[in-house]
Design a protein around this motif. Structure first.
Motif, PDB file in Angstrom:
ATOM      1  N   LYS A 294      -9.536 131.623 -19.431  1.00 47.94           N
ATOM      2  CA  LYS A 294      -9.906 132.886 -18.766  1.00 47.94           C
ATOM      3  C   LYS A 294     -11.295 132.772 -18.156  1.00 47.94           C
ATOM      4  CE  LYS A 294      -7.347 136.033 -21.744  1.00 47.94           C
ATOM      5  NZ  LYS A 294      -7.489 137.048 -22.792  1.00 47.94           N
TER       6      LYS A 294
ATOM      7  N   GLN B  25      -6.338 130.350 -29.675  1.00 53.05           N
ATOM      8  CA  GLN B  25      -6.876 131.497 -28.933  1.00 53.05           C
ATOM      9  C   GLN B  25      -8.142 131.112 -28.168  1.00 53.05           C
ATOM     10  OE1 GLN B  25      -5.486 134.608 -28.489  1.00 53.05           O
ATOM     11  NE2 GLN B  25      -7.109 134.772 -26.970  1.00 53.05           N
ATOM     12  N   GLY B  26      -8.969 130.265 -28.754  1.00 55.72           N
ATOM     13  CA  GLY B  26     -10.193 129.841 -28.083  1.00 55.72           C
ATOM     14  C   GLY B  26      -9.911 129.139 -26.774  1.00 55.72           C
TER      15      GLY B  26
ATOM     16  N   GLN C  13      -7.345 129.637 -24.866  1.00 57.39           N
ATOM     17  CA  GLN C  13      -6.914 130.676 -23.931  1.00 57.39           C
ATOM     18  C   GLN C  13      -8.125 131.430 -23.374  1.00 57.39           C
ATOM     19  OE1 GLN C  13      -4.159 132.549 -26.596  1.00 57.39           O
ATOM     20  NE2 GLN C  13      -2.464 131.236 -25.959  1.00 57.39           N
ATOM     21  N   ASN C  14      -9.098 131.727 -24.233  1.00 56.05           N
ATOM     22  CA  ASN C  14     -10.334 132.378 -23.779  1.00 56.05           C
ATOM     23  C   ASN C  14     -11.111 131.469 -22.829  1.00 56.05           C
ATOM     24  OD1 ASN C  14      -9.796 134.669 -25.294  1.00 56.05           O
ATOM     25  ND2 ASN C  14     -10.964 133.946 -27.049  1.00 56.05           N
TER      26      ASN C  14
ATOM     27  N   TYR D   4     -17.756 134.380 -25.359  1.00 56.79           N
ATOM     28  CA  TYR D   4     -16.547 134.533 -26.160  1.00 56.79           C
ATOM     29  C   TYR D   4     -16.534 133.643 -27.401  1.00 56.79           C
ATOM     30  CZ  TYR D   4     -14.586 129.992 -24.956  1.00 56.79           C
ATOM     31  OH  TYR D   4     -14.370 128.647 -24.856  1.00 56.79           O
TER      32      TYR D   4
ATOM     33  N   LYS E 119      -1.455 127.169 -37.379  1.00 61.90           N
ATOM     34  CA  LYS E 119      -1.235 128.549 -36.933  1.00 61.90           C
ATOM     35  C   LYS E 119      -1.551 128.698 -35.452  1.00 61.90           C
ATOM     36  CE  LYS E 119      -2.248 130.501 -41.437  1.00 61.90           C
ATOM     37  NZ  LYS E 119      -3.195 131.303 -42.208  1.00 61.90           N
ATOM     38  N   ARG E 120      -0.713 129.452 -34.778  1.00 61.14           N
ATOM     39  CA  ARG E 120      -0.868 129.649 -33.332  1.00 61.14           C
ATOM     40  C   ARG E 120      -2.183 130.299 -32.935  1.00 61.14           C
ATOM     41  NH1 ARG E 120       1.640 127.642 -29.665  1.00 61.14           N
ATOM     42  NH2 ARG E 120       1.858 128.898 -27.851  1.00 61.14           N
ATOM     43  N   GLU E 121      -2.717 131.148 -33.784  1.00 59.13           N
ATOM     44  CA  GLU E 121      -3.965 131.828 -33.415  1.00 59.13           C
ATOM     45  C   GLU E 121      -5.136 130.845 -33.281  1.00 59.13           C
ATOM     46  OE1 GLU E 121      -3.523 132.812 -37.936  1.00 59.13           O
ATOM     47  OE2 GLU E 121      -2.200 132.962 -36.223  1.00 59.13           O
ATOM     48  N   ASP E 122      -4.954 129.624 -33.783  1.00 57.94           N
ATOM     49  CA  ASP E 122      -6.006 128.621 -33.656  1.00 57.94           C
ATOM     50  C   ASP E 122      -6.217 128.174 -32.211  1.00 57.94           C
ATOM     51  OD1 ASP E 122      -6.412 128.751 -36.368  1.00 57.94           O
ATOM     52  OD2 ASP E 122      -5.311 126.916 -36.820  1.00 57.94           O
TER      53      ASP E 122
ATOM     54  N   GLU F  35     -12.323 123.127 -27.361  1.00 55.88           N
ATOM     55  CA  GLU F  35     -11.205 124.070 -27.302  1.00 55.88           C
ATOM     56  C   GLU F  35      -9.878 123.346 -27.062  1.00 55.88           C
ATOM     57  OE1 GLU F  35     -11.765 126.701 -28.539  1.00 55.88           O
ATOM     58  OE2 GLU F  35     -13.257 127.950 -27.570  1.00 55.88           O
TER      59      GLU F  35
END
Length: 185
Positions: free
Chosen positions: A148, A141-142, A144-145, A60, A136-139, A105
């Motif tokens: 998972k 995402q890693g 969260q991956n 990922y 930014k919140r999308e930073d 991460e």
């Protein structure tokens, strides 16, 4: 649980690293432009060293943190240090990469808060929009991956120990980077 093992193995290092980091000056809005450039440079070194290993072992993972740091440094006419001349670091398998990824991460969570405080730093009001400390919140995402990935696998005690050892080593690498001054690079 792997996440608990990583957290407990690195808890004190994490606290120590946060305590003496220039990012605190962003949080209290006292940082100056040269200190900010130094913080970006220190981070660039650490991420640029670790990210190729994460990209090699973690499906990922997209090595973009060091690229964003490089973009931010170049936008402020700051030199990019030669990473290959600096520190010796490696990950030799997926388990070690998981330990290193925990640090990389997990730092995104703190980076989100730091990015939200940059607009309140008077000495940084004229810098271009930032890519690394973007707020930014999308930073995150890693991370969260990463979580998972941890939930999708079972780990032996030996693997947990190996990942924790690499997480400690990665925190120590970041600590060495945060001790560097520009004249040393």
């Amino acid at each position: 649980m792997m996440l608990h093992k990583l957290r407990s193995a690195t808890e004190q290092l994490h606290r120590d690293l946060e305590k003496d980091n220039l990012a605190n000056k962003i949080m209290d809005h006292s940082i100056n432009l040269n200190e900010y450039k130094l913080l970006l440079t220190q981070n660039y070194l650490a991420y640029a060293i670790v990210e190729p290993f994460l990209e090699r072992y973690l499906e990922y993972y997209r090595a973009d943190k060091s690229d964003r740091l490089k973009t931010d440094l170049l936008s402020m006419d700051s030199p990019i240090p030669k990473v290959e001349l600096w520190l010796d670091f490696s990950c030799n398998n997926l388990t070690e990469a998981i330990g290193a990824a925990y640090v990389v991460e997990g730092s995104a969570m703190g980076g989100l808060m730091i990015g939200k405080n940059i607009p309140d730093c008077n000495s940084l009001e004229n810098i271009p929009p930032q890519k690394f400390y973007s707020g930014k919140r999308e930073d995150i995402q890693g991370f969260q991956n990463f979580q998972k990935l941890l939930r999708s696998k079972e780990f032996s005690e030996e693997e947990k120990d190996m990942a924790a050892k690499k997480a400690v080593e990665t925190f120590e690498l970041f600590g060495k980077a945060y001790c560097l001054q520009l004249q040393q690079l």
